[in-house]
Design a protein around this motif. Structure first.
Motif, PDB file in Angstrom:
ATOM      1  N   LEU A 296      -1.328 -14.486 -17.605  1.00  0.00           N
ATOM      2  CA  LEU A 296      -0.513 -13.733 -16.642  1.00  0.00           C
ATOM      3  C   LEU A 296      -0.179 -12.358 -17.214  1.00  0.00           C
ATOM      4  CD1 LEU A 296       1.927 -16.571 -15.509  1.00  0.00           C
ATOM      5  CD2 LEU A 296      -0.008 -15.667 -14.228  1.00  0.00           C
ATOM      6  N   GLU A 297       0.566 -11.550 -16.427  1.00  0.00           N
ATOM      7  CA  GLU A 297       0.923 -10.218 -16.910  1.00  0.00           C
ATOM      8  C   GLU A 297       1.944 -10.293 -18.045  1.00  0.00           C
ATOM      9  OE1 GLU A 297       3.036 -10.639 -12.856  1.00  0.00           O
ATOM     10  OE2 GLU A 297       1.151 -11.194 -13.746  1.00  0.00           O
ATOM     11  N   ASN A 298       2.049  -9.170 -18.791  1.00  0.00           N
ATOM     12  CA  ASN A 298       3.028  -9.019 -19.888  1.00  0.00           C
ATOM     13  C   ASN A 298       2.863 -10.036 -21.010  1.00  0.00           C
ATOM     14  OD1 ASN A 298       4.182  -6.921 -18.498  1.00  0.00           O
ATOM     15  ND2 ASN A 298       5.772  -8.183 -17.547  1.00  0.00           N
ATOM     16  N   ALA A 299       1.661 -10.543 -21.221  1.00  0.00           N
ATOM     17  CA  ALA A 299       1.446 -11.514 -22.308  1.00  0.00           C
ATOM     18  C   ALA A 299       1.655 -10.848 -23.662  1.00  0.00           C
ATOM     19  CB  ALA A 299       0.038 -12.090 -22.218  1.00  0.00           C
ATOM     20  N   ILE A 300       1.328  -9.548 -23.759  1.00  0.00           N
ATOM     21  CA  ILE A 300       1.464  -8.834 -25.040  1.00  0.00           C
ATOM     22  C   ILE A 300       2.385  -7.636 -24.832  1.00  0.00           C
ATOM     23  CG2 ILE A 300       0.229  -7.652 -26.899  1.00  0.00           C
ATOM     24  CD1 ILE A 300      -2.288  -9.208 -26.106  1.00  0.00           C
ATOM     25  N   ASP A 301       3.544  -7.660 -25.481  1.00  0.00           N
ATOM     26  CA  ASP A 301       4.450  -6.505 -25.385  1.00  0.00           C
ATOM     27  C   ASP A 301       4.290  -5.646 -26.649  1.00  0.00           C
ATOM     28  OD1 ASP A 301       5.806  -7.843 -27.381  1.00  0.00           O
ATOM     29  OD2 ASP A 301       7.493  -8.429 -26.123  1.00  0.00           O
ATOM     30  N   GLY A 302       5.072  -4.561 -26.719  1.00  0.00           N
ATOM     31  CA  GLY A 302       4.917  -3.614 -27.819  1.00  0.00           C
ATOM     32  C   GLY A 302       5.086  -4.262 -29.186  1.00  0.00           C
ATOM     33  N   GLU A 303       6.040  -5.198 -29.263  1.00  0.00           N
ATOM     34  CA  GLU A 303       6.322  -5.827 -30.551  1.00  0.00           C
ATOM     35  C   GLU A 303       5.165  -6.731 -30.993  1.00  0.00           C
ATOM     36  OE1 GLU A 303      10.277  -7.525 -30.398  1.00  0.00           O
ATOM     37  OE2 GLU A 303       9.818  -8.621 -32.241  1.00  0.00           O
ATOM     38  N   LEU A 304       4.706  -7.573 -30.059  1.00  0.00           N
ATOM     39  CA  LEU A 304       3.598  -8.479 -30.391  1.00  0.00           C
ATOM     40  C   LEU A 304       2.325  -7.679 -30.695  1.00  0.00           C
ATOM     41  CD1 LEU A 304       2.979 -11.546 -30.569  1.00  0.00           C
ATOM     42  CD2 LEU A 304       2.173 -11.429 -28.213  1.00  0.00           C
ATOM     43  N   ALA A 305       2.159  -6.549 -29.985  1.00  0.00           N
ATOM     44  CA  ALA A 305       0.954  -5.731 -30.172  1.00  0.00           C
ATOM     45  C   ALA A 305       0.815  -5.258 -31.611  1.00  0.00           C
ATOM     46  CB  ALA A 305       0.964  -4.537 -29.219  1.00  0.00           C
ATOM     47  N   GLN A 306       1.954  -5.106 -32.292  1.00  0.00           N
ATOM     48  CA  GLN A 306       1.898  -4.664 -33.706  1.00  0.00           C
ATOM     49  C   GLN A 306       1.165  -5.693 -34.563  1.00  0.00           C
ATOM     50  OE1 GLN A 306       5.917  -3.847 -34.967  1.00  0.00           O
ATOM     51  NE2 GLN A 306       6.207  -2.314 -33.377  1.00  0.00           N
ATOM     52  N   ALA A 325       2.572  -1.943 -25.385  1.00  0.00           N
ATOM     53  CA  ALA A 325       1.480  -2.608 -26.109  1.00  0.00           C
ATOM     54  C   ALA A 325       0.220  -1.748 -26.062  1.00  0.00           C
ATOM     55  CB  ALA A 325       1.206  -3.981 -25.495  1.00  0.00           C
ATOM     56  N   ASP A 326      -0.017  -1.167 -24.916  1.00  0.00           N
ATOM     57  CA  ASP A 326      -1.173  -0.292 -24.752  1.00  0.00           C
ATOM     58  C   ASP A 326      -1.120   0.875 -25.729  1.00  0.00           C
ATOM     59  OD1 ASP A 326      -3.357  -0.492 -23.187  1.00  0.00           O
ATOM     60  OD2 ASP A 326      -2.590   0.723 -21.528  1.00  0.00           O
ATOM     61  N   ASP A 327       0.064   1.512 -25.817  1.00  0.00           N
ATOM     62  CA  ASP A 327       0.242   2.659 -26.724  1.00  0.00           C
ATOM     63  C   ASP A 327       0.018   2.230 -28.167  1.00  0.00           C
ATOM     64  OD1 ASP A 327       0.859   4.173 -24.547  1.00  0.00           O
ATOM     65  OD2 ASP A 327       3.035   4.181 -24.887  1.00  0.00           O
ATOM     66  N   GLU A 328       0.585   1.074 -28.505  1.00  0.00           N
ATOM     67  CA  GLU A 328       0.466   0.575 -29.873  1.00  0.00           C
ATOM     68  C   GLU A 328      -1.021   0.346 -30.227  1.00  0.00           C
ATOM     69  OE1 GLU A 328       2.417  -0.080 -32.474  1.00  0.00           O
ATOM     70  OE2 GLU A 328       0.901  -1.235 -33.591  1.00  0.00           O
ATOM     71  N   LEU A 329      -1.768  -0.291 -29.324  1.00  0.00           N
ATOM     72  CA  LEU A 329      -3.166  -0.607 -29.622  1.00  0.00           C
ATOM     73  C   LEU A 329      -4.022   0.657 -29.627  1.00  0.00           C
ATOM     74  CD1 LEU A 329      -3.649  -4.014 -27.742  1.00  0.00           C
ATOM     75  CD2 LEU A 329      -3.039  -3.608 -30.112  1.00  0.00           C
ATOM     76  N   THR A 330      -3.732   1.580 -28.698  1.00  0.00           N
ATOM     77  CA  THR A 330      -4.473   2.847 -28.688  1.00  0.00           C
ATOM     78  C   THR A 330      -4.247   3.577 -30.009  1.00  0.00           C
ATOM     79  OG1 THR A 330      -4.268   3.042 -26.297  1.00  0.00           O
ATOM     80  CG2 THR A 330      -4.734   5.076 -27.477  1.00  0.00           C
ATOM     81  N   GLY A 331      -2.994   3.572 -30.483  1.00  0.00           N
ATOM     82  CA  GLY A 331      -2.647   4.252 -31.737  1.00  0.00           C
ATOM     83  C   GLY A 331      -3.371   3.657 -32.931  1.00  0.00           C
ATOM     84  N   ARG A 332      -3.738   2.383 -32.830  1.00  0.00           N
ATOM     85  CA  ARG A 332      -4.427   1.727 -33.962  1.00  0.00           C
ATOM     86  C   ARG A 332      -5.934   1.596 -33.723  1.00  0.00           C
ATOM     87  NH1 ARG A 332      -3.494  -3.312 -35.212  1.00  0.00           N
ATOM     88  NH2 ARG A 332      -2.029  -4.049 -33.671  1.00  0.00           N
ATOM     89  N   ASP A 333      -6.445   2.339 -32.708  1.00  0.00           N
ATOM     90  CA  ASP A 333      -7.886   2.317 -32.405  1.00  0.00           C
ATOM     91  C   ASP A 333      -8.426   0.936 -32.080  1.00  0.00           C
ATOM     92  OD1 ASP A 333      -8.136   5.025 -32.614  1.00  0.00           O
ATOM     93  OD2 ASP A 333      -8.637   4.969 -34.754  1.00  0.00           O
ATOM     94  N   VAL A 334      -7.586   0.104 -31.455  1.00  0.00           N
ATOM     95  CA  VAL A 334      -8.089  -1.161 -30.909  1.00  0.00           C
ATOM     96  C   VAL A 334      -8.624  -0.827 -29.512  1.00  0.00           C
ATOM     97  CG1 VAL A 334      -7.481  -3.499 -30.168  1.00  0.00           C
ATOM     98  CG2 VAL A 334      -6.354  -2.487 -32.175  1.00  0.00           C
ATOM     99  N   TYR A 335      -9.838  -1.190 -29.246  1.00  0.00           N
ATOM    100  CA  TYR A 335     -10.439  -0.838 -27.945  1.00  0.00           C
ATOM    101  C   TYR A 335     -10.016  -1.847 -26.886  1.00  0.00           C
ATOM    102  CZ  TYR A 335     -13.346   2.508 -30.373  1.00  0.00           C
ATOM    103  OH  TYR A 335     -13.772   3.574 -31.113  1.00  0.00           O
ATOM    104  N   VAL A 336      -9.359  -1.343 -25.843  1.00  0.00           N
ATOM    105  CA  VAL A 336      -8.912  -2.221 -24.750  1.00  0.00           C
ATOM    106  C   VAL A 336      -9.730  -1.881 -23.503  1.00  0.00           C
ATOM    107  CG1 VAL A 336      -6.992  -2.884 -23.249  1.00  0.00           C
ATOM    108  CG2 VAL A 336      -6.565  -2.371 -25.675  1.00  0.00           C
ATOM    109  N   PHE A 337     -10.429  -2.868 -22.971  1.00  0.00           N
ATOM    110  CA  PHE A 337     -11.185  -2.664 -21.734  1.00  0.00           C
ATOM    111  C   PHE A 337     -10.373  -3.288 -20.607  1.00  0.00           C
ATOM    112  CE2 PHE A 337     -14.007  -1.795 -25.089  1.00  0.00           C
ATOM    113  CZ  PHE A 337     -14.752  -0.728 -24.613  1.00  0.00           C
ATOM    114  N   PRO A 338      -9.978  -2.448 -19.636  1.00  0.00           N
ATOM    115  CA  PRO A 338      -8.883  -2.823 -18.735  1.00  0.00           C
ATOM    116  C   PRO A 338      -9.254  -3.829 -17.660  1.00  0.00           C
ATOM    117  CG  PRO A 338      -9.762  -0.692 -18.107  1.00  0.00           C
ATOM    118  CD  PRO A 338     -10.490  -1.089 -19.354  1.00  0.00           C
ATOM    119  N   ASP A 339      -8.189  -4.515 -17.229  1.00  0.00           N
ATOM    120  CA  ASP A 339      -8.269  -5.482 -16.136  1.00  0.00           C
ATOM    121  C   ASP A 339      -9.003  -4.966 -14.898  1.00  0.00           C
ATOM    122  OD1 ASP A 339      -6.251  -3.606 -15.662  1.00  0.00           O
ATOM    123  OD2 ASP A 339      -4.637  -5.075 -15.394  1.00  0.00           O
ATOM    124  N   ILE A 340      -8.720  -3.726 -14.520  1.00  0.00           N
ATOM    125  CA  ILE A 340      -9.276  -3.281 -13.230  1.00  0.00           C
ATOM    126  C   ILE A 340     -10.799  -3.168 -13.270  1.00  0.00           C
ATOM    127  CG2 ILE A 340      -7.154  -2.233 -12.327  1.00  0.00           C
ATOM    128  CD1 ILE A 340      -8.345   0.531 -12.965  1.00  0.00           C
TER     129      ILE A 340
END
Ligand code: NAD
Length: 418
Positions: A296-306, A325-340
């Motif tokens: 479901l949505e919000n499975a990973i928040d900023g804290e967990l993303a760390q 979470a998105d900002d955190e992962l982008t900042g660490r160069d984790v590639y996120v391919f989006p839901d849409i």
């Protein structure tokens, strides 16, 4: 899991982030951040024991610039007006990113379906369908399944609509049973587009999907099919989960057997192939090559993303990452391919189902899968082109840049009337 993250605010933030890279007037962007209309209902339905119960229900029609409103119907205790609005907005941009001629809508009932008999669910669904009747139709708004709804609910909606309208209209909903106008390949479509996105992503990033370790949060329709198709490509599905918990096996699961176990027992927990049981948080922070949130949505928040250690995240669920979470992962160069993009297979094959319904001409599963592969790989290429040419921070922004531009183009071609 974050309690506070409001998915509608997440959607609006994602639109703002992408619009900053586009030459679009602020008032046009503002329009793209709000639904055109939201229907809120109180359904009063007879229970089996003779009592009558009230159920809150919603349908949000977010944007119709590119075609009829399109989107699923969710049955869940956490359904809310803002959640439905967010999900309807994601549908707009999802349909635009894969370039299928639909706008976006979404609906839901605040209900725990496990607390109701099939007869009660049928009365609740038909009551909802009766209320939706003036708003839905083959050329107006086309519901589909979402969490806790499936072919059965779609067939009830179709039947209610057709009886009230005194006509056959199989294209009024998608995700129907094959015997009443469903499409081959629809059930597997969301998991298939997740697999295709992961395959293209690994290829783009010069990584091998064969032998890659994969964790899947949410072993339902989308997650289990994605896992199975990735296993076919040689990936190692080391962890899977559902709402009862997660299981881990170092050498990788037989995904079909794990699904069968869940079918028989209601959960993956307790599966004897597993080396270890773990929590969903532990699964989400495993050191794997690929993480697929498919619950479901919000499975990973900023804290967990760390603590997320995956190299690549492919979102099968809608909105599984909060903006933090998105900002955190982008900042660490984790590639996120989006839901849409990644879960757009569901609506794409829904579109194929609707095309087949309108033509009264049905395709083979092979044709459905070939057409889906073309749509997803073309969309992936468009997204990479936007990512590179606009020098964008991540692939989500790239997807919204492509999608928003398409909606804006249709809106400006249509004109703002009245
Ligand atoms: P589903 O009901 O078949 O599966 C959901 C799974 O997630 C279940 O196994 C459930 O136990 C698990 N789950 C629920 N809460 C969890 C939690 N907190 N932690 C771990 N697991 C949890 O639903 P689905 O159709 O597979 O949909 C999953 C996601 O994919 C949703 O976000 C949905 O909007 C999205 N999606 C589905 C489709 C589709 O065609 N099915 C299309 C597009 C998007």
């Amino acid at each position: 899991m974050s309690e506070e993250a409001n998915p509608f605010e997440s959607l609006q933030e994602q639109i703002d982030d992408a619009a900053a890279f586009l030459d679009v007037e602020d008032d046009v962007v503002e329009r793209l951040k709000h639904p055109e209309r939201v229907l809120e209902l109180n359904l009063s339905v007879d229970m089996d024991d003779g009592t009558r119960k009230r159920f809150k229900a919603f349908r949000s029609q977010f944007n119709g610039d590119r075609g009829p409103y399109k989107g699923g119907i969710r049955y869940h205790p956490n359904v809310s007006r803002d959640e439905v609005k967010a999900l309807s907005g994601w549908m707009v941009y999802k349909c635009a990113v894969v370039d299928i001629p639909y706008g976006g809508g979404k609906g839901g009932i605040v209900i725990d379906p496990r607390e109701h008999s099939a007869a009660e669910l049928e009365r609740i669904t038909r009551s909802f369908a009766k209320e939706l009747r003036p708003l839905i139709g083959e050329d107006q708004d086309i519901p589909a399944p979402d969490v806790n709804t499936g072919q059965r609910e779609m067939n009830w909606i179709k039947d209610t609509y057709e009886k009230l309208e005194h006509k056959t209209a199989p294209g009024v909903v998608t995700g129907k049973a094959i015997s009443s106008g469903g499409s081959e390949g629809r059930v597997e479509a969301t998991g298939r587009s997740t697999m295709l996105t992961a395959r293209e992503a690994f290829d783009y990033l010069d990584k091998d999907i064969e032998g890659a370790t994969v964790a899947v949060q949410g072993y339902g329709n989308a997650g289990s099919v994605a896992a199975n198709l990735l296993e076919d490509l040689g990936a190692n599905i080391v962890a899977v989960s559902d709402s009862s918990g997660a299981i881990y096996r170092e050498g990788g699961f037989d995904t079909a057997a794990a699904k069968q176990f869940k079918r028989e027992t209601g959960s993956v927990s307790g599966y004897d192939q597993a080396n270890e049981e773990m929590t969903n948080e532990e699964l989400l922070t495993l050191d794997v090559d690929l993480l697929i949130p498919a619950a479901l949505e919000n499975a990973i928040d900023g804290e967990l993303a760390q603590d997320v250690q995956a190299d690549v995240v492919v979102e099968a669920a809608n909105g599984p990452l909060t903006p933090e979470a998105d900002d955190e992962l982008t900042g660490r160069d984790v590639y996120v391919f989006p839901d849409i993009l990644a879960n757009a297979g569901g609506v794409t094959v829904s579109y194929f189902e609707w095309v087949q319904n309108r033509q009264r001409f049905y395709w083979t599963e092979e044709r459905v899968n070939d057409e889906l592969e073309r749509v997803i790989t073309d969309a992936f290429d468009n997204l990479v082109e936007a990512y590179e040419s606009h020098d964008l921070p991540n692939f989500r922004t790239a997807a919204y840049v492509v999608a928003i531009q398409r909606v804006v183009d249709a809106y400006s071609d249509n004109g703002n009337w009245p």
